[in-house]
Design an enzyme around this catalytic site. Structure first.
Site, mmCIF file in Angstrom:
data_model
loop_
_atom_site.group_PDB
_atom_site.id
_atom_site.type_symbol
_atom_site.label_atom_id
_atom_site.label_comp_id
_atom_site.label_asym_id
_atom_site.label_seq_id
_atom_site.Cartn_x
_atom_site.Cartn_y
_atom_site.Cartn_z
ATOM 1 N N VAL A 152 39.654 -37.150 -50.863
ATOM 2 C CA VAL A 152 40.826 -37.528 -51.646
ATOM 3 C C VAL A 152 40.630 -38.952 -52.148
ATOM 4 O O VAL A 152 40.195 -39.834 -51.400
ATOM 5 C CB VAL A 152 42.104 -37.443 -50.791
ATOM 6 C CG1 VAL A 152 43.303 -37.922 -51.590
ATOM 7 C CG2 VAL A 152 42.311 -36.021 -50.310
ATOM 8 N N GLY A 171 41.387 -30.660 -39.272
ATOM 9 C CA GLY A 171 41.261 -30.592 -37.816
ATOM 10 C C GLY A 171 42.332 -29.673 -37.234
ATOM 11 O O GLY A 171 43.035 -28.980 -37.968
ATOM 12 N N HIS A 206 40.056 -2.966 -20.327
ATOM 13 C CA HIS A 206 40.193 -2.270 -21.599
ATOM 14 C C HIS A 206 41.653 -1.912 -21.782
ATOM 15 O O HIS A 206 42.268 -1.463 -20.831
ATOM 16 C CB HIS A 206 39.333 -1.012 -21.554
ATOM 17 C CG HIS A 206 39.390 -0.210 -22.804
ATOM 18 N ND1 HIS A 206 38.603 -0.495 -23.888
ATOM 19 C CD2 HIS A 206 40.147 0.860 -23.148
ATOM 20 C CE1 HIS A 206 38.871 0.377 -24.845
ATOM 21 N NE2 HIS A 206 39.799 1.199 -24.424
ATOM 22 N N GLY A 224 56.454 -38.178 -21.159
ATOM 23 C CA GLY A 224 55.797 -36.985 -21.687
ATOM 24 C C GLY A 224 54.921 -37.327 -22.874
ATOM 25 O O GLY A 224 54.029 -36.579 -23.250
ATOM 26 N N GLY A 225 55.221 -38.474 -23.477
ATOM 27 C CA GLY A 225 54.350 -38.988 -24.530
ATOM 28 C C GLY A 225 54.352 -38.149 -25.793
ATOM 29 O O GLY A 225 55.271 -37.370 -26.043
ATOM 30 N N ARG A 246 43.892 -39.693 -35.368
ATOM 31 C CA ARG A 246 44.794 -40.517 -34.583
ATOM 32 C C ARG A 246 44.017 -41.733 -34.091
ATOM 33 O O ARG A 246 42.810 -41.677 -33.928
ATOM 34 C CB ARG A 246 45.335 -39.721 -33.387
ATOM 35 C CG ARG A 246 46.032 -38.420 -33.781
ATOM 36 C CD ARG A 246 46.652 -37.730 -32.564
ATOM 37 N NE ARG A 246 47.685 -38.560 -31.973
ATOM 38 C CZ ARG A 246 48.952 -38.610 -32.407
ATOM 39 N NH1 ARG A 246 49.331 -37.870 -33.422
ATOM 40 N NH2 ARG A 246 49.826 -39.404 -31.828
ATOM 41 N N ILE A 306 45.232 -30.277 -35.934
ATOM 42 C CA ILE A 306 46.609 -30.537 -36.366
ATOM 43 C C ILE A 306 46.844 -29.971 -37.765
ATOM 44 O O ILE A 306 47.800 -29.248 -38.019
ATOM 45 C CB ILE A 306 46.910 -32.051 -36.314
ATOM 46 C CG1 ILE A 306 46.894 -32.521 -34.851
ATOM 47 C CG2 ILE A 306 48.248 -32.374 -36.966
ATOM 48 C CD1 ILE A 306 46.998 -34.024 -34.674
#
Lengths: 452, 452
Positions: free
Chosen positions: B238, B183, B437, B40-41, B270, B185
């Site tokens: 930063v 972003g 609607h 599933g990673g 990433r 995340i």
């Protein structure tokens, strides 16, 4: 006598949209708005909008009651319907403000009062105090909408036997609520009062809930309701309803034991409002209780048109709205277009939601494919039941002819299928479209890829 | 040595889908799955799914905190992240069960251990105890995914300076949380911790949040965040991060005063996982930190392919999934297809949600139209901010080239536009489709009709 290019009788979604579009197309327009509603019609004042405001509260309440499911310590006091009504009223005031703004921009003149025909070109506007005035329209649009249907043997009393209009004014949460009619209105109120703590039973005379929809979908909704402890009785006819000692006794055809409940909501349908319109004075013909129109939404009197619920059909706000735009063009440009039923999304904002588009039954040349339980990780993390998706496809062309979804976000997801149906896209064209992960919309892609 | 038609290194959305599709196409397939994840990673174990589980809890919590808005008396105790984690774990177990079922049906053999190349056809599977075995693949797929990027001057410590992986394990709600990176995340975690009670600041070096998206959309999200009291600093770099006495001091480029917070989440991006894969043994070439592939997802070594985050690009689960299917066909049928970036919906499950498809910037031949505030009665009764919708259209053809939505249900609504973009439908074809609607999807119709 004030005279306008067009006089529109009734300012619901159909009439209002027609009026504004006619004005954009250069016409002088008046709307006659009966005082029992503001502009916006049933949809805004006694239909879609107040129910959606209440259903949103129900959603918040459901979350709060189910905190454990999400790992949260939440609590909810019993719902105070009186308080909810003030919230609904605030919402409706905001909506009326939005419409007033649009109407102001559109320079449509609004006459408040009850509109009826004095002649084929003259509309009388009557006030409660007996006074009246008459205005003239070169063309006239009838868009008086629809009203709730009473059962002949059980007149509405507003306390024990209620229409959906009355139910929206109700401030008591009944211990036991019986809803007669398993259409969209009945199913939405079932969700509402079940969430608020009533013991709810839905009775439908036809074999399945949402009887206009595919039966498998109706049964899927029934199962979902039953899993929540909403009782559903289908194929059952009501024979007698009696109020006795503060309770309501409901007898069913062929069943010995009566149900005794605290409140009954009658949601067996709506009928066009044509009484007191004095259609005879204009010579407008009616057919099966609705104003009869041709494919240009024109009545038998060429300069008089009708749009929305008053002309029968699906009786949905968004259908009336789009039809109102089409009507304006027909009247100004002489076109002859109207809305095909198959193009109109059908939605029920129950929990779970149900939405359909296009074909809803198998027929010649149409193949269907049902996934009763679409596997989707999003339903796992959202802690909701997996969706039901059924697709209808033209056998020869593989064009998507329709679809119906029961599940979370169905009323939004249906628009992808609506676009496909309206533009005759094939299964393959829908299937090659990438669906974002993890969304409920991925269910559509799954059903398309699994289609056999 | 066990030998397979295909060995897939990494069982995330890309590798898993490729493996199952290859198996359906008649190949014998093995997946090598590193032990730091289950099948599933990242998506299932440390990405989309656990965040969505938490975001669902946040939704329930938000409702409970805002009972007054809905006319309800609700209350919510402080969130117990430890308890939430058990809910997330239960969800992930269910998801792993679903995948195990699919894998079982597909007859894909799973090897647990760290996979690396021993030669161009041999994959070594190493265990933590030092033992290993080698399997052979006629073809090999690299789908090892991606990992969070550290700032060189601020290594992750799991307590004060956290990666998104670590943030998912965190059990303390910091009083002040600073998120570096605006972003998807960063924005999702901002919604999460703001809802749970943290004082949240999001810092983005580029001029707007969601810097890959249209800047107007990024600013719309910023305004929505600010209206909720989430602080947003854009165009700010930063310079230094220091942990001192249990607090974190963050210094920004060109700004004198440092921010002092309790926790910093680094969400600056990433990068492909290629270290330790021993790509040299296979002769596979990398480019800008990613496995280099051609338009058939083939590396420079003809029998070795790469799919998903490891080959760079958009790094989204649903992109990897669809690419995995395409790759399987390329490998078996010799086709040369891959996923165009413009076909991939981009989603952020923040509050409000953001979703985009296709074009995201104006360019030659593209015209755009922005509605910063789409009037919609549904947002009134739902008590949510009105949506932002921006559409991109090909000037000549009027074909919808892209769109971006900021608002309730955006991540579902985007699929109507995805279908339009994928199938090159025109504004008119979208506009003539009836929208139900009262839905949020009606915003799409409104924007289309107002397009100037």
């Amino acid at each position: 006598m004030q005279s306008f290019d067009v006089v529109v009788i009734g300012g619901g979604p159909g009439g209002m949209t027609a009026a504004m579009t006619l004005n954009q197309l250069g016409k002088t327009v008046a709307i006659v708005q009966a005082e029992h509603d503001s502009i916006g019609g049933v949809c805004l004042n006694r239909g879609c909008m107040p129910t959606k405001s209440l259903l949103k509260a129900a959603t918040a309440y459901r979350y709060a009651k189910q905190g454990d499911k999400y790992g949260l310590n939440l609590s909810a006091e019993k719902v105070d319907l009186q308080r909810l009504r003030t919230i609904v009223d605030t919402d409706l005031d905001a909506l009326r403000g939005m419409i007033a703004g649009m109407m102001g921009q559109a320079q449509v003149e609004v006459f408040y009062g009850f509109g009826s025909f004095q002649s084929a070109h003259e509309v009388m506007i009557s006030q409660a105090d007996g006074s009246s005035q008459v205005i003239r329209g070169e063309q006239i649009v009838i868009s008086t909408g629809s009203e709730t249907v009473e059962l002949p043997f059980a007149p509405f009393d507003g306390q024990h036997i209620l229409s959906s209009d009355q139910m929206l004014q109700n401030t008591e949460i009944p211990e036991k609520l019986l809803i007669i009619g398993g259409g969209a209105i009945g199913c939405e109120f079932a969700t509402l009062y079940h969430t608020f703590g009533s013991e709810v039973t839905v009775v439908e005379a036809l074999p399945t809930l949402l009887p206009r929809e595919d039966q498998e979908a109706g049964r899927a909704l029934q199962q979902a309701f039953e899993a929540q402890n909403i009782t559903v009785k289908t194929g059952v006819k009501v024979e007698q309803i009696k109020v006795e000692g503060g309770k309501v006794r409901v007898k069913f055809d062929g069943i010995d034991t009566a149900e005794v409940v605290d409140m009954v909501l009658i949601g067996v349908g709506r009928r066009p409002i044509i009484d007191n319109l004095n259609l005879d004075a204009a010579g407008v013909v009616i057919e099966r209780g609705a104003v009869k129109v041709n494919s240009a939404m024109q009545t038998n009197v060429p300069h008089i048109y009708a749009v929305g619920d008053v002309s029968g059909g699906v009786m949905l706000a968004h259908a009336a709205e789009v039809a109102g735009q089409m009507l304006a063009k027909n009247m100004v440009e002489g076109t002859s277009v109207s809305l095909a039923d198959g193009a109109i999304p059908r939605v029920a904002f129950s929990h779970p939601e149900v939405a359909g588009i296009g074909a809803s039954k198998e027929s010649d040349g149409i193949r269907s494919f049902t996934m009763s339980v679409v596997p989707n990780g999003r339903s796992v993390v959202d802690k909701v039941a997996p969706a039901f998706v059924k697709l209808f496809v033209e056998e020869e062309s593989s064009v998507v002819a329709g679809g119906i979804i029961v599940g979370e976000a169905a009323t939004e997801m249906i628009h992808e299928l609506a676009l496909a149906v309206e533009n005759r896209l094939t299964l393959e064209q829908v299937g090659k479209t990438v669906h974002a992960h993890p969304t409920h919309s991925a269910n559509v892609a799954t059903a398309v890829h699994m289609f056999r």
